[in-house]
Scaffold this motif. Structure first.
Motif, PDB file in Angstrom:
ATOM      1  N   ARG A  66     131.264  25.945 100.394  1.00 10.75           N
ATOM      2  CA  ARG A  66     132.070  26.735  99.478  1.00 10.75           C
ATOM      3  C   ARG A  66     131.222  27.376  98.383  1.00 10.75           C
ATOM      4  N   ALA A  67     130.108  26.790  98.055  1.00 11.84           N
ATOM      5  CA  ALA A  67     129.284  27.315  96.964  1.00 11.84           C
ATOM      6  C   ALA A  67     128.675  28.662  97.321  1.00 11.84           C
ATOM      7  N   CYS A  68     128.184  28.811  98.553  1.00 11.25           N
ATOM      8  CA  CYS A  68     127.528  30.053  98.959  1.00 11.25           C
ATOM      9  C   CYS A  68     128.333  30.842  99.972  1.00 11.25           C
ATOM     10  N   GLY A  69     129.493  30.335 100.395  1.00 10.12           N
ATOM     11  CA  GLY A  69     130.301  31.047 101.371  1.00 10.12           C
ATOM     12  C   GLY A  69     129.720  31.047 102.768  1.00 10.12           C
ATOM     13  N   GLY A  70     128.876  30.062 103.079  1.00 13.32           N
ATOM     14  CA  GLY A  70     128.274  29.978 104.406  1.00 13.32           C
ATOM     15  C   GLY A  70     127.030  30.821 104.590  1.00 13.32           C
ATOM     16  N   LYS A  71     126.536  31.484 103.535  1.00  8.52           N
ATOM     17  CA  LYS A  71     125.349  32.333 103.652  1.00  8.52           C
ATOM     18  C   LYS A  71     124.053  31.556 103.503  1.00  8.52           C
ATOM     19  N   GLY A  72     124.087  30.431 102.821  1.00  4.99           N
ATOM     20  CA  GLY A  72     122.882  29.649 102.599  1.00  4.99           C
ATOM     21  C   GLY A  72     122.124  30.040 101.348  1.00  4.99           C
ATOM     22  N   THR A  73     122.414  31.205 100.787  1.00  7.52           N
ATOM     23  CA  THR A  73     121.774  31.670  99.554  1.00  7.52           C
ATOM     24  C   THR A  73     122.858  32.099  98.575  1.00  7.52           C
ATOM     25  N   LEU A  74     122.576  31.926  97.306  1.00  8.98           N
ATOM     26  CA  LEU A  74     123.517  32.343  96.279  1.00  8.98           C
ATOM     27  C   LEU A  74     123.415  33.846  96.039  1.00  8.98           C
ATOM     28  N   ALA A  75     124.414  34.380  95.367  1.00  5.73           N
ATOM     29  CA  ALA A  75     124.399  35.801  95.045  1.00  5.73           C
ATOM     30  C   ALA A  75     123.333  36.092  93.994  1.00  5.73           C
ATOM     31  N   ALA A  76     123.203  37.382  93.644  1.00  2.00           N
ATOM     32  CA  ALA A  76     122.180  37.771  92.684  1.00  2.00           C
ATOM     33  C   ALA A  76     122.402  37.112  91.332  1.00  2.00           C
ATOM     34  N   GLY A  77     123.638  36.898  90.966  1.00  2.00           N
ATOM     35  CA  GLY A  77     123.937  36.257  89.693  1.00  2.00           C
ATOM     36  C   GLY A  77     124.154  34.772  89.791  1.00  2.00           C
ATOM     37  N   GLY A  78     123.750  34.176  90.882  1.00  2.00           N
ATOM     38  CA  GLY A  78     123.964  32.740  91.055  1.00  2.00           C
ATOM     39  C   GLY A  78     125.429  32.447  91.303  1.00  2.00           C
ATOM     40  N   PHE A  79     125.989  31.572  90.481  1.00  2.00           N
ATOM     41  CA  PHE A  79     127.395  31.218  90.632  1.00  2.00           C
ATOM     42  C   PHE A  79     128.319  32.198  89.903  1.00  2.00           C
ATOM     43  N   HIS A  80     127.758  33.217  89.238  1.00  2.00           N
ATOM     44  CA  HIS A  80     128.557  34.239  88.568  1.00  2.00           C
ATOM     45  C   HIS A  80     128.689  35.437  89.511  1.00  2.00           C
ATOM     46  N   PRO A 133     118.987  38.843  97.284  1.00  2.00           N
ATOM     47  CA  PRO A 133     119.674  37.541  97.333  1.00  2.00           C
ATOM     48  C   PRO A 133     119.072  36.561  96.356  1.00  2.00           C
ATOM     49  N   GLY A 134     119.906  35.668  95.881  1.00  2.00           N
ATOM     50  CA  GLY A 134     119.458  34.701  94.897  1.00  2.00           C
ATOM     51  C   GLY A 134     118.719  33.529  95.527  1.00  2.00           C
ATOM     52  N   ALA A 135     118.671  32.460  94.792  1.00  2.00           N
ATOM     53  CA  ALA A 135     117.966  31.262  95.248  1.00  2.00           C
ATOM     54  C   ALA A 135     118.750  30.575  96.353  1.00  2.00           C
ATOM     55  N   PRO A 136     118.088  29.736  97.167  1.00  2.00           N
ATOM     56  CA  PRO A 136     118.815  28.992  98.200  1.00  2.00           C
ATOM     57  C   PRO A 136     119.873  28.084  97.587  1.00  2.00           C
ATOM     58  N   CYS A 137     120.958  27.927  98.300  1.00  2.00           N
ATOM     59  CA  CYS A 137     122.065  27.108  97.815  1.00  2.00           C
ATOM     60  C   CYS A 137     121.651  25.637  97.785  1.00  2.00           C
ATOM     61  N   VAL A 138     121.889  25.000  96.675  1.00  2.00           N
ATOM     62  CA  VAL A 138     121.520  23.587  96.531  1.00  2.00           C
ATOM     63  C   VAL A 138     122.528  22.685  97.224  1.00  2.00           C
ATOM     64  N   ALA A 139     123.776  23.109  97.292  1.00  2.00           N
ATOM     65  CA  ALA A 139     124.812  22.256  97.865  1.00  2.00           C
ATOM     66  C   ALA A 139     124.602  22.020  99.358  1.00  2.00           C
ATOM     67  N   CYS A 140     124.118  23.032 100.082  1.00  2.00           N
ATOM     68  CA  CYS A 140     123.943  22.911 101.538  1.00  2.00           C
ATOM     69  C   CYS A 140     122.485  22.985 101.958  1.00  2.00           C
ATOM     70  N   ASP A 141     121.539  23.026 100.994  1.00  2.00           N
ATOM     71  CA  ASP A 141     120.106  23.133 101.284  1.00  2.00           C
ATOM     72  C   ASP A 141     119.764  24.391 102.069  1.00  2.00           C
ATOM     73  N   GLY A 142     120.516  25.465 101.829  1.00  2.00           N
ATOM     74  CA  GLY A 142     120.224  26.732 102.478  1.00  2.00           C
ATOM     75  C   GLY A 142     120.727  26.845 103.898  1.00  2.00           C
ATOM     76  N   GLU A 143     121.498  25.875 104.392  1.00  4.08           N
ATOM     77  CA  GLU A 143     121.985  25.923 105.772  1.00  4.08           C
ATOM     78  C   GLU A 143     123.329  26.620 105.890  1.00  4.08           C
ATOM     79  N   GLY A 144     124.095  26.654 104.831  1.00  2.00           N
ATOM     80  CA  GLY A 144     125.415  27.287 104.880  1.00  2.00           C
ATOM     81  C   GLY A 144     126.502  26.388 105.418  1.00  2.00           C
ATOM     82  N   ARG A 145     126.155  25.175 105.833  1.00  2.00           N
ATOM     83  CA  ARG A 145     127.120  24.220 106.373  1.00  2.00           C
ATOM     84  C   ARG A 145     126.928  22.873 105.688  1.00  2.00           C
ATOM     85  N   VAL A 146     128.035  22.193 105.465  1.00  5.09           N
ATOM     86  CA  VAL A 146     128.002  20.857 104.863  1.00  5.09           C
ATOM     87  C   VAL A 146     128.855  19.919 105.708  1.00  5.09           C
ATOM     88  N   PRO A 147     128.554  18.621 105.699  1.00  7.86           N
ATOM     89  CA  PRO A 147     129.378  17.679 106.470  1.00  7.86           C
ATOM     90  C   PRO A 147     130.821  17.676 105.970  1.00  7.86           C
TER      91      PRO A 147
END
Length: 264
Positions: free
Chosen positions: A100-114, A213-227
Motif C-alpha cells: 500500500r505504501a508504494c502501490g506495488g511499484k517498489g519505489t516511492l513517488a518523487a515527493g516520497g509519501f507526499h 522516481p523516489g527512493a525504494p520503498c522501505v515497507a516492501c524492500d523495493g519488491e512491491g509485494r508484502v506478505p
C-alpha cells in the motif's frame, strides 16, 4: 405490658395495617456485593444409541450431549481431506498482497509519501516553480501574487500569479490545484539532470519533463509485494515466518562478521 400485647393481637386479628420498617442502609465504605448473572441453560439433546447400547430396550437411557462439543469432536477426529481449506479473500491464496505504501511499484513517488506539491497560500509569494511543459516559452517561474478563492463571486478555487524568471513581462495565472500536481509542476528551479524527459526537445513545445522516481520503498524492500497479514491466511503466515527467519539469519551473520573483525 399484657394490655399492649392484647391490643396488638386484637389489631392483628382485625386486620389493621402493621408498621412498615424502612430498609437499612449500608454503612459507608462497605463493599457492594455484585450478584453474578445466571448462565443460560445448556441446550442438550439425546444422542443416538450405537452398538454399545444394552441389549434390553427397557434399560436404554438417553445420553445427554452438548451439540457444540459434539461438532468440535467430529471436526477434530475427521481427516484433513474432509475439512475444506478456505481461500484467503485478500490474497487469493497466494500469500502476498500489493504494497500500500508504494502501490506495488517498489519505489516511492518523487515527493516520497507526499503525493502533491505543498502550496502554502500565506507564504506562496516569492516561491519558485518549474513547469514540466513550456509555458509561454519558459519553464522557470516565480510567484509574484495570489488570488484567494471567492465562492460568492463564482471563484471556487484559489490561484497564483507566476512570472517568468528570465522575462518578468511574461506572466501567467495558475490554479492552485494544477500547481499541486507533481506531473505538471515541480517546487523550486529544477535543472535538466534533475528530471526525466520524454519527447524531442527540438519540437515547438519542447520535451516534457517527468519527475524521477523516489527512493525504494522501505515497507516492501523495493519488491512491491508484502506478505498477507489477514487473519487466518495460512500462506501469508508461512511467508511472514520465512521472512523473519531470513532477517534473523542475516543479523546473526552480521554479528559474527563484526566480532571477527574486531577480534582481528
Amino acid at each position: 405490658r399484657q394490655s399492649w400485647r392484647h391490643s396488638h393481637q386484637m389489631h392483628a386479628v382485625v386486620g389493621a395495617p402493621s408498621r412498615v420498617l424502612a430498609p437499612r442502609r449500608a454503612p459507608r465504605g462497605a463493599v457492594r456485593r455484585v450478584v453474578p448473572a445466571k448462565k443460560p441453560p445448556l441446550v442438550v439433546r439425546a444422542a443416538r444409541h450405537g452398538d454399545d447400547a444394552p441389549a434390553d430396550a427397557s434399560a436404554r437411557r438417553p445420553r445427554l450431549v452438548d451439540p457444540s462439543n459434539e461438532s468440535k469432536k467430529r471436526a477434530a477426529t475427521a481427516g484433513a481431506k474432509d475439512i475444506p481449506v478456505e481461500t484467503c479473500v485478500a490474497c487469493g491464496g497466494v500469500g502476498v498482497v500489493e504494497c500500500r505504501a508504494c502501490g506495488g511499484k517498489g519505489t516511492l513517488a518523487a515527493g516520497g509519501f507526499h503525493a502533491k506539491n505543498h502550496v502554502d497560500m500565506a507564504n506562496v509569494v516569492g516561491t519558485n516553480w518549474t513547469a514540466h511543459r513550456r509555458t509561454k516559452g519558459w519553464r522557470h517561474f516565480e510567484c509574484i501574487g495570489k488570488s484567494p478563492a471567492d465562492k460568492a463571486n463564482g471563484k471556487p478555487r484559489a490561484s497564483v500569479h507566476l512570472a517568468a524568471t528570465c522575462d518578468r513581462d511574461v506572466t501567467v495565472w495558475v490554479d492552485v490545484k494544477e500547481l499541486k500536481d507533481r506531473t505538471l509542476w515541480s517546487a523550486g528551479w529544477k535543472q535538466r539532470e534533475d528530471l526525466d524527459w520524454i519527447g524531442d526537445p527540438d519540437q515547438p513545445g519542447g520535451a516534457v519533463a517527468v519527475p524521477k522516481p523516489g527512493a525504494p520503498c522501505v515497507a516492501c524492500d523495493g519488491e512491491g509485494r508484502v506478505p498477507c497479514q489477514r487473519r487466518g491466511c495460512v500462506n501469508g503466515a508461512e511467508r511472514v515466518r520465512k521472512q523473519r527467519e531470513v532477517i534473523e539469519r542475516t543479523e546473526r551473520t552480521f554479528k559474527k562478521v563484526i566480532k571477527a573483525t574486531r577480534g582481528e
